[in-house]
Design an enzyme around this catalytic site. Structure first.
Site, PDB file in Angstrom:
ATOM      1  N   ALA A  59       0.742  -0.980   0.203  1.00  0.00           N
ATOM      2  CA  ALA A  59      -0.084  -0.110   0.057  1.00  0.00           C
ATOM      3  C   ALA A  59       0.868   1.242  -0.102  1.00  0.00           C
ATOM      4  O   ALA A  59       2.161   1.065   0.561  1.00  0.00           O
ATOM      5  CB  ALA A  59      -1.225   0.112   1.207  1.00  0.00           C
ATOM      6  N   TYR A 124      -6.127   9.022   0.334  1.00  0.00           N
ATOM      7  CA  TYR A 124      -5.725   7.593   0.479  1.00  0.00           C
ATOM      8  C   TYR A 124      -7.280   6.896   0.536  1.00  0.00           C
ATOM      9  O   TYR A 124      -7.124   5.649   0.088  1.00  0.00           O
ATOM     10  CB  TYR A 124      -5.129   7.439   1.813  1.00  0.00           C
TER      11      TYR A 124
HETATM   12  N1  LIG Z   1      -0.815   0.732   8.883  1.00  0.00           N
HETATM   13  C1  LIG Z   1      -2.024   1.026   9.221  1.00  0.00           C
HETATM   14  O1  LIG Z   1      -2.429   1.677  10.365  1.00  0.00           O
HETATM   15  C2  LIG Z   1      -3.246   0.461   8.498  1.00  0.00           C
HETATM   16  C3  LIG Z   1      -4.393   0.664   8.728  1.00  0.00           C
HETATM   17  C4  LIG Z   1      -5.556   0.185   8.114  1.00  0.00           C
HETATM   18  C5  LIG Z   1      -5.428  -0.701   6.761  1.00  0.00           C
HETATM   19  N2  LIG Z   1      -4.013  -0.930   6.581  1.00  0.00           N
HETATM   20  C6  LIG Z   1      -3.510  -1.716   5.356  1.00  0.00           C
HETATM   21  O2  LIG Z   1      -2.891  -2.649   5.639  1.00  0.00           O
HETATM   22  C7  LIG Z   1      -2.026  -3.069   4.842  1.00  0.00           C
HETATM   23  C8  LIG Z   1      -0.514  -3.349   5.189  1.00  0.00           C
HETATM   24  O3  LIG Z   1      -0.184  -2.383   5.909  1.00  0.00           O
HETATM   25  P1  LIG Z   1       1.351  -2.200   6.851  1.00  0.00           P
HETATM   26  O4  LIG Z   1       1.025  -1.325   7.986  1.00  0.00           O
HETATM   27  O5  LIG Z   1       1.647  -3.457   6.973  1.00  0.00           O
HETATM   28  O6  LIG Z   1       2.063  -1.367   5.683  1.00  0.00           O
HETATM   29  P2  LIG Z   1       3.848  -1.409   5.375  1.00  0.00           P
HETATM   30  O7  LIG Z   1       4.290  -1.947   6.812  1.00  0.00           O
HETATM   31  O8  LIG Z   1       4.154  -0.042   5.044  1.00  0.00           O
HETATM   32  O9  LIG Z   1       4.244  -2.313   4.326  1.00  0.00           O
HETATM   33  C9  LIG Z   1       3.673  -2.276   3.098  1.00  0.00           C
HETATM   34  C10 LIG Z   1       4.727  -3.079   2.217  1.00  0.00           C
HETATM   35  O10 LIG Z   1       4.257  -2.831   0.800  1.00  0.00           O
HETATM   36  C11 LIG Z   1       5.502  -2.577   0.399  1.00  0.00           C
HETATM   37  N3  LIG Z   1       5.450  -1.603  -0.852  1.00  0.00           N
HETATM   38  C12 LIG Z   1       4.676  -0.463  -0.936  1.00  0.00           C
HETATM   39  N4  LIG Z   1       4.632   0.058  -2.313  1.00  0.00           N
HETATM   40  C13 LIG Z   1       4.915  -1.207  -2.910  1.00  0.00           C
HETATM   41  C14 LIG Z   1       4.810  -1.267  -4.524  1.00  0.00           C
HETATM   42  N5  LIG Z   1       4.735  -0.353  -5.293  1.00  0.00           N
HETATM   43  N6  LIG Z   1       5.313  -2.338  -4.939  1.00  0.00           N
HETATM   44  C15 LIG Z   1       5.517  -3.519  -4.133  1.00  0.00           C
HETATM   45  N7  LIG Z   1       5.575  -3.322  -2.517  1.00  0.00           N
HETATM   46  C16 LIG Z   1       5.288  -2.209  -2.201  1.00  0.00           C
HETATM   47  C17 LIG Z   1       6.477  -1.849   1.209  1.00  0.00           C
HETATM   48  O11 LIG Z   1       7.889  -1.843   0.778  1.00  0.00           O
HETATM   49  P3  LIG Z   1       8.830  -0.680   0.850  1.00  0.00           P
HETATM   50  O12 LIG Z   1       8.654   0.087   2.313  1.00  0.00           O
HETATM   51  O13 LIG Z   1      10.024  -1.127   0.529  1.00  0.00           O
HETATM   52  O14 LIG Z   1       8.192   0.409   0.029  1.00  0.00           O
HETATM   53  C18 LIG Z   1       6.139  -2.623   2.343  1.00  0.00           C
HETATM   54  O15 LIG Z   1       7.052  -3.541   2.696  1.00  0.00           O
HETATM   55  C19 LIG Z   1      -1.961  -2.051   3.712  1.00  0.00           C
HETATM   56  O16 LIG Z   1      -3.010  -2.536   2.995  1.00  0.00           O
HETATM   57  C20 LIG Z   1      -2.487  -0.797   4.414  1.00  0.00           C
HETATM   58  O17 LIG Z   1      -3.186  -0.126   3.475  1.00  0.00           O
HETATM   59  C21 LIG Z   1      -2.905  -0.365   7.094  1.00  0.00           C
END
Ligand SMILES: NC(=O)c1ccc[n+]([C@@H]2O[C@H](COP(=O)([O-])OP(=O)(O)OC[C@H]3O[C@@H](n4cnc5c(N)ncnc54)[C@H](OP(=O)(O)O)[C@@H]3O)[C@@H](O)[C@H]2O)c1
Length: 292
Positions: A59, A124
Site C-alpha cells: 500500500a 488515501y
Molecule cells: N498501517 C495501518 O495503520 C493500516 C491501517 C488500516 C489498513 N492498513 C492496510 O494494511 C495493509 C498493510 O499495511 P502495513 O502497515 O503492513 O504496511 P507497511 O508496513 O508499510 O507494508 C507495506 C509494504 O508494501 C511495500 N510496497 C509499497 N509500495 C509497493 C509497490 N509499489 N510494490 C511492491 N511493494 C510495495 C512496502 O515496501 P517498501 O517500504 O520497501 O516500499 C512495504 O513492505 C495495507 O493494505 C494498508 O493499506 C494499514
C-alpha cells in the site's frame, strides 16, 4: 498444502504473516522483488508462480502525502490492485487484499458493519475504496479485509515506524507530547491479524468469499492509546490531548472508525483479543517491558 504468495513481505503485516504462515508453502516477494505497479513484470512473475492464494499487503499509506500525490496513491492502492485482481481471477487464485477504516466518513457512533455506506474523507481512503471495488468486481475468489491502526514489530517502512514506537521515542525525549483525542479507532497488532489470516487460509475456501472487517477488540482514541503505552512502559510523560484541528494534519481523518466484526465471527472465525492485551505482548516482544 496451498502455495501462498505474499506481496509486501517486508512490511509490518507482511513480516508477521511470514511468521504466521511458516508451516505453509510460501513465496515471499518484497518491493525489491516486484513493484506491484509494474503490471507486465507482475504477470510474468506471478503467472509463473501460479499461487493458490495471493496475499497483497502492499500500500501507499502515508495519508497526508497521499493528498499531494494522488497519482502514486491510486497507482499502488487501485491500479496495481486491479492488475493483481485480474491476474488472480485468471489463475483461479484466492486473492486476499487489505483495506482500511479510512473508507468511512467517521460520522457513525457505533462500529461500522461491512455493508455500511463508505464515504472516504481523504485521497488515501478514496484510493483504498477504489482498490476494494476492483478486487470485488474482477476476482471472484477474494477476501477483502478492512482493518485499523496497525502496528507490528517490523514497523511500517512507508511511515518510518509505527504509532507505538513514535510515542516511546517522543516520550523519552522529555518534551511534552500532544496526541489527538477526537479520533476513535481500534489499534490492531499485526501479529494477531496475521494469525487470523492464517486461520482463514487454513479453512481453505470454506469461509464465504467477500468483504470482512477484522481488528483487535475494543476501541480508544489515539490519546487513550498513548496513555496505555506510557502506563504499560512505566514512563512518566507530559502527555496531553489535542483535537484533530490542532494537530494540523493535512488530510481529514474520520472521527470514529471502529469496525464491527460480526460477519467474521459468523463465518466461524475467531475475534481477536482486546487491543490492550495485544499491546502488552507487542511491548514485550520489542523489549520495552520485561517478559516476566
Ligand atoms: N498501517 C495501518 O495503520 C493500516 C491501517 C488500516 C489498513 N492498513 C492496510 O494494511 C495493509 C498493510 O499495511 P502495513 O502497515 O503492513 O504496511 P507497511 O508496513 O508499510 O507494508 C507495506 C509494504 O508494501 C511495500 N510496497 C509499497 N509500495 C509497493 C509497490 N509499489 N510494490 C511492491 N511493494 C510495495 C512496502 O515496501 P517498501 O517500504 O520497501 O516500499 C512495504 O513492505 C495495507 O493494505 C494498508 O493499506 C494499514
Amino acid at each position: 498444502m496451498p502455495h501462498v504468495v505474499l506481496l509486501g513481505a517486508n512490511g509490518q503485516l507482511g513480516t508477521d504473516l511470514r511468521e504466521a504462515l511458516r508451516g505453509a508453502r510460501l513465496t515471499c516477494l518484497t518491493h525489491a522483488d516486484l513493484d506491484v505497479c509494474d503490471t507486465t513484470r507482475a504477470r510474468e512473475l506471478l503467472g509463473g508462480l501460479r499461487p493458490d492464494v495471493l496475499i497483497n499487503t502492499t500500500a501507499f499509506h502515508k495519508v497526508d502525502v497521499c493528498e499531494d500525490e494522488p497519482a502514486t496513491s491510486f497507482a499502488v492502492n487501485a491500479s496495481a490492485v486491479y492488475g493483481l485482481a485480474l491476474l488472480a481471477g485468471e489463475l483461479g487464485s484466492t486473492f486476499i487484499h487489505f483495506s482500511s477504516d479510512y473508507v468511512f466518513d467517521g460520522r457513525a457512533r457505533s462500529p461500522y458493519p461491512e455493508d455500511a455506506l463508505p464515504g472516504p474523507l481523504n485521497v488515501y481512503g478514496v484510493s483504498k475504496l477504489a482498490g476494494e471495488y476492483l478486487v470485488r468486481r474482477f476476482c471472484p475468489r477474494h477476501y477483502v479485509i478492512r482493518t485499523t491502526g496497525l502496528y507490528g514489530v517490523a514497523g511500517a517502512s512507508g511511515k518510518g515506524g509505527n504509532f507505538v514506537e513514535t510515542m516511546i521515542r517522543l516520550g523519552k525525549s522529555g518534551n511534552p507530547v500532544r496526541v489527538v483525542a477526537n479520533q476513535v479507532v481500534t489499534p490492531t497488532a499485526t501479529a494477531d491479524l496475521a494469525t487470523a489470516v492464517a486461520a482463514l487460509i487454513e479453512r481453505d475456501g470454506q469461509v464465504p468469499f467477500g468483504l470482512y472487517h477484522i481488528t483487535s477488540a475494543g476501541q480508544c482514541s489515539w490519546y487513550e492509546f498513548a496513555v496505555a503505552i506510557f502506563e504499560l512502559c512505566g514512563m512518566q510523560v507530559d502527555l496531553s490531548p489535542i483535537t484533530t484541528a490542532e494537530s494540523g494534519a493535512k488530510a481529514t481523518r474520520p472521527a470514529f472508525s471502529v469496525l464491527d466484526h460480526t460477519r467474521w465471527v459468523h463465518a466461524g472465525l475467531r475475534e481477536l483479543r482486546p487491543w490492550r492485551e495485544a499491546l502488552r505482548d507487542y511491548l514485550r516482544a520489542k523489549g520495552h517491558i520485561s517478559t516476566a
